[in-house]
Design an enzyme around this catalytic site. Structure first.
Site, mmCIF file in Angstrom:
data_model
loop_
_atom_site.group_PDB
_atom_site.id
_atom_site.type_symbol
_atom_site.label_atom_id
_atom_site.label_comp_id
_atom_site.label_asym_id
_atom_site.label_seq_id
_atom_site.Cartn_x
_atom_site.Cartn_y
_atom_site.Cartn_z
ATOM 1 N N ASP A 21 58.165 77.225 8.706
ATOM 2 C CA ASP A 21 59.601 77.266 9.000
ATOM 3 C C ASP A 21 60.024 76.043 9.806
ATOM 4 O OD1 ASP A 21 60.125 79.957 7.946
ATOM 5 O OD2 ASP A 21 58.889 80.646 9.610
ATOM 6 N N GLY A 22 59.202 75.674 10.772
ATOM 7 C CA GLY A 22 59.525 74.524 11.614
ATOM 8 C C GLY A 22 59.630 73.238 10.825
ATOM 9 N N GLY A 39 51.215 67.390 12.728
ATOM 10 C CA GLY A 39 51.471 68.023 14.020
ATOM 11 C C GLY A 39 52.939 67.915 14.356
ATOM 12 N N GLU A 61 66.349 56.893 6.620
ATOM 13 C CA GLU A 61 65.388 56.022 7.293
ATOM 14 C C GLU A 61 64.106 56.741 7.703
ATOM 15 O OE1 GLU A 61 69.466 54.242 7.979
ATOM 16 O OE2 GLU A 61 68.586 56.251 8.158
ATOM 17 N N ARG A 106 69.473 37.719 11.231
ATOM 18 C CA ARG A 106 70.551 37.543 10.259
ATOM 19 C C ARG A 106 70.961 36.065 10.192
ATOM 20 N NH1 ARG A 106 76.830 39.312 11.138
ATOM 21 N NH2 ARG A 106 77.561 39.009 8.998
#
EC number: 2.2.1.1
Length: 662
Positions: free
Chosen positions: A156-157, A115, A410, A519
Site C-alpha cells: 500500500d505504501g 526500502g 522527473e 545555458r
C-alpha cells in the site's frame, strides 16, 4: 495443482521470516506472513531465476518494492539455495548478507536496493523498459535473446508514494507488457487502518493508466494467485494483481492490525502463531528437506533449463547474426567499445558554446560509438540538448528507438534510469533542468548507494538562466548533490571538460554521475588536451597561471572558471602572481593523493578566492579562514541573465576587489 506440501512450504517461509526477525529483535513480520503465498506461487510456478547463477542475463527480475519485508526475500533466497541459514540468523547485524532492507550487490539475488517506498516499483519500470528496448533492438524471428519478465511485490505504501503515479503512468503509456506487479493489499499501514489515509479505487486508477487489473480475493488461495499471474503474462500492457491479504496472517492476537507491521511478534505470540501453522514452536529456523526439494524441482530446475536453452539459442544467434551477436555480448558485459573515445569531439580554442550544447555534440558522437547508450529527458530534450538527433524515438511501436520521452516525471525518470542501469546491457541517462534535480534527489541517492553506472544531465545550472527567475535558478542544488557520497558531480568549464566529463560518466562502473551544465556560452580554455583529460579525471587542476607557488589562488567551477582567468590576467598586469584552478569534480579531487592535492592547492598560499554562482557551502574547506568566497547566499532574480550575474557580483571587477582586499 497445489497440495499439502505447498502449504507446508508457505508456512515454512512464514516461520523462517518470523524467526529471522525474532532473533534480530528487529524487523517487519506482517508482510512476510501475509504475502508468503503469492511469493511462493510466483517463485515456484513462474519465476525464471536462479540466484546461484546471478549473471544469467535473460533471467526474470524480482523486485521486493516493499523492502521492509526483506525477511521474506531472504527466506526465499535461503530455500532456493543461495543464502546460508546462518545469514538469516544474522539479520540486520554488522557484516551480514541480510541487511534490514535488500541491498543491490550486497546479497546475491537482490536486483535493486529497496526500502524507500515507491522506488522499487519505479525502478522495476526501468527494468521492464530496458528489457523492452533490448528486445526490440536485438531480437529476430526465432531468436528472442531478450525475453524475460519483471515481477514486483508492492505494498500500500508503494502505491501511495507520488513516484508510483509517475512510473505507472509511464509504464502504461509505453505498454510494458513484461511488467507484472503483485500488490499486497492488506488494508493496514504502519499507523493503523489504511482507510484513514488511503481510499482510492486501485482498479480504476490503474486502468486509467492503461494497465490491466486483476483481483485475487483470497491471498491464501495459491490456485487463484497462479491463474492471475498466468493471465497477466498473456496480456498486452503492464498488469497489477491486487491480492487481498491479512497482514500478520496466523497470529491470533496481532493479525490484521498495525501491531504486526514493524515489530517482532514476541515469544508468546510466536508460539501461538506456529501452532496455528501446525509447526513445532520448539524448532527454530527449521526447514524440512521436502521444502528444499520443492524449490529444487520447480524453480531451480526451470531456471537451469531456461538458461541452458538460452545459451544454445545464443550460439545459433551468433552464427546467423554475427555482428549483432557481438554487439549484444559487448552490451551485456557492461563494457565500452575499446575505441569509443576516438570520435568524441575536441573543441578548439576560440570556440564559444554553452556546455549543454557541447554536451549535445558529445552525445551525438557517443550514440555512434556506444550502441548501449540510451536515455531521454523529462520533457526538456530541446533545452537539455539530450536527444540523439538521427535516432528514432522509443515507443511501444518502436522499442528499438533511442530517445525516451519520460514526460514531466522527473522522479520516475531517475528511478527508471537506475532500473535500466541495474538491468544491464545499457549505459542509461536522464535529463532535466538542474533546479529540478530536487524532484529526483531520492533516486540520485539510491543510485549512489547501489553504485550504478547511471548518468544524469542537469542543465541551466545557475542564476545566468535570468528571466525565468528564482524558481528556475539553482542555488543550493550543487551543494546538495556534492553532499551525496559516491556521486560524481561534474560542473565543466568548457566543451573539452564536458567531453572528459562524459568519458568519466560512461567509465564509472560503480559511481553515478551528475553533469551540471550551462545555458550560456563559455569560451574554450587555452589548455592542452592531455592536461584537461587528466585534470577533469582528478577533479581539479591548474588551467592558468604560475607553475611556481603563486601569491593568489582563484578557485572556480563551470562558467566561473573563464571569468577567473580574465581576472587573473588583469592581476598579472599589476605584477601579481596568480593561479586559476578549475574544480569540476570535488568527489574525484578528494580521492587524490595528498601530494597531488598539495600540488594543485598549495597549503602555503593562503590568499584564496573561490568563485561559484551557487551556495557557498563547502568552499570554505578550500579557501581556508583567510580566504573569501564569491557565491550566493539568497535566491536568484528575474531579469536578463547577464544583468542578474552582474548584480550578484560575478564580474571581473568584483573578483579583483576581493583579491586585493586579502
Amino acid at each position: 495443482m497445489f497440495n499439502e506440501k505447498d502449504q507446508l512450504a508457505v508456512d515454512t517461509l512464514r516461520a523462517l521470516s518470523i524467526d529471522t526477525i525474532e532473533k534480530a529483535n528487529s524487523g517487519h513480520p506482517g508482510l512476510p506472513m501475509g504475502a508468503a503465498p503469492m511469493a511462493y506461487t510466483l517463485w515456484t510456478r513462474h519465476l525464471n531465476f536462479n540466484p546461484q547463477s546471478k549473471d544469467y542475463f535473460n533471467r526474470d527480475r524480482f523486485v521486493l518494492s516493499a523492502g521492509h519485508g526483506s525477511a521474506l526475500l531472504y527466506s526465499l533466497l535461503h530455500v532456493s539455495g543461495s543464502l546460508e541459514l546462518e545469514e538469516l540468523k544474522q539479520f540486520r547485524q554488522w557484516g551480514s548478507k541480510t541487511p534490514g532492507h535488500p541491498e543491490y550487490r550486497h546479497t546475491d539475488g537482490v536486483e535493486v536496493t529497496t526500502g524507500p517506498l515507491g522506488q522499487g516499483f519505479s525502478m522495476s519500470v526501468g527494468l521492464a523498459l530496458a528489457e523492452d528496448h533490448l528486445a526490440g533492438k536485438f531480437n529476430k524471428e526465432g531468436y528472442n535473446v531478450v525475453d524475460h519478465y519483471t515481477y514486483v511485490l508492492a505494498s500500500d505504501g508503494d502505491l501511495m508514494e507520488g513516484i508510483s503515479h509517475e512510473a505507472a503512468s509511464f509504464a502504461g503509456h509505453n505498454k510494458l507488457s513484461k511488467l507484472v506487479v503483485l500488490y499486497d493489499s492488506n488494508d493496514i499501514s504502519l499507523d493503523g487502518e489504511l482507510n484513514k489515509a488511503f481510499s482510492e479505487n486501485t482498479k480504476a486508477r490503474f486502468e486509467a493508466y492503461g494497465w490491466n487489473y486483476l483481483l485475487v480475493k483470497d491471498g491464501n488461495d495459491l490456485e487463484e494467485i497462479d491463474k492471475a499471474i498466468t493471465t497477466a503474462k498473456s496480456q498486452e500492457g503492464p498488469t497489477i494483481i491486487e491480492v487481498k491479504t491479512t497482514i500478520g496472517f496466523g497470529s491470533p492476537n496481532k493479525a490484521g492490525t498495525n501491531g504486526v507491521h514493524g515489530a517482532p511478534l514476541g515469544e508468546d505470540e510466536r508460539k501461538l502463531t506456529f501452532e496455528n501453522y501446525g509447526l513445532d514452536p520448539e524448532k527454530r529456523f527449521n526447514v524440512s528437506e521436502e521444502v528444499y526439494e520443492i524449490f529444487q524441482n520447480t524453480m531451480l530446475k526451470r531456471a537451469n533449463e531456461d538458461e541452458s536453452q538460452w545459451n544454445s539459442l545464443l550460439e545459433k544467434y551468433a552464427e546467423t547474426y554475427p555482428e549483432l551477436a557481438e554487439e549484444f555480448k559487448l552490451a551485456i558485459s557492461g563494457k565500452l567499445p575499446k575505441n569509443y573515445k576516438d570520435e568524441l569531439p575536441r573543441f578548439e580554442f576560440g570556440h564559444n558554446g554553452a556546455s549543454r550544447a557541447d554536451s549535445g555534440t558529445v552525445i551525438q558522437a557517443i550514440s555512434k560509438t556506444v550502441p548501449s547508450f540510451f536515455g531521454g529527458s523529462a520533457d526538456l530534450a530541446g533545452s537539455n540538448k539530450s536527444n540523439v538527433n538521427d535516432a528514432t524515438d522509443y515507443s511501444s511501436e518502436t522499442p528499438e528507438g533511442k530517445n525516451v520521452w519520460f514526460g514531466v516525471r522527473e522522479f520516475a525518470m531517475g528511478a527508471a534510469v537506475n532500473g535500466m542501469a541495474a538491468h544491464g546491457g545499457l549505459h542509461p541517462y536522464g535529463a532535466t533542468f538542474f533546479v529540478f534535480s530536487d524532484y529526483l534527489k531520492p533516486a540520485l541517492r539510491l543510485s549512489s548507494i547501489m553504485g550504478l553506472n547511471a548518468t544524469f544531465i542537469f542543465t541551466h545550472d545557475s542564476i545566468a538562466v535570468g528571466e525565468d527567475g528564482p524558481t528556475h535558478e539553482p542555488i543550493e542544488q550543487l551543494a546538495g548533490l556534492r553532499a551525496i557520497p559516491n556521486m560524481n558531480v561534474i560542473r565543466p568549464a568548457d566543451g573539452n571538460e564536458t567531453r572528459v566529463a562524459w568519458e568519466v560518466a560512461l567509465e564509472s562502473e560503480s559511481t553515478p554521475t551528475s553533469l551540471v551544465l550551462t545555458r550560456q556560452n563559455l569560451p574554450v580554455l587555452d589548455v592542452p588536451e592531455d592536461v584537461v583529460e587528466e585534470g577533469v579525471r582528478k577533479g581539479a587542476y591548474t588551467v592558468y597561471g604560475s607553475e611556481e607557488t603563486p601569491e593568489f589562488l582563484l578557485l572556480a567551477s563551470g562558467s566561473e572558471v573563464s571569468l577567473a582567468v580574465e581576472a587573473a590576467k588583469d592581476l598579472e598586469k599589476q605584477g601579481k602572481s596568480v593561479r586559476v584552478v578549475s574544480m569540476p569534480n570535488w568527489n574525484a579531487f578528494e580521492q587524490q593523493s595528498e601530494e597531488y592535492k598539495e600540488s594543485v592547492i598549495p597549503s602555503s598560499v593562503t590568499k584564496r578566492v573561490a568563485i561559484e554562482m551557487a551556495s557557498p557551502l563547502g568552499w570554505h574547506k578550500y579557501v581556508g579562514t583567510a580566504g573569501k568566497v564569491i557565491a550566493i547566499d539568497g535566491f536568484g532574480a528575474s531579469a536578463p541573465g547577464d544583468l542578474v550575474v552582474e548584480k550578484y557580483g560575478f564580474t571581473k571587477e568584483n573578483i579583483l576587489n576581493q583579491v586585493m582586499s586579502l
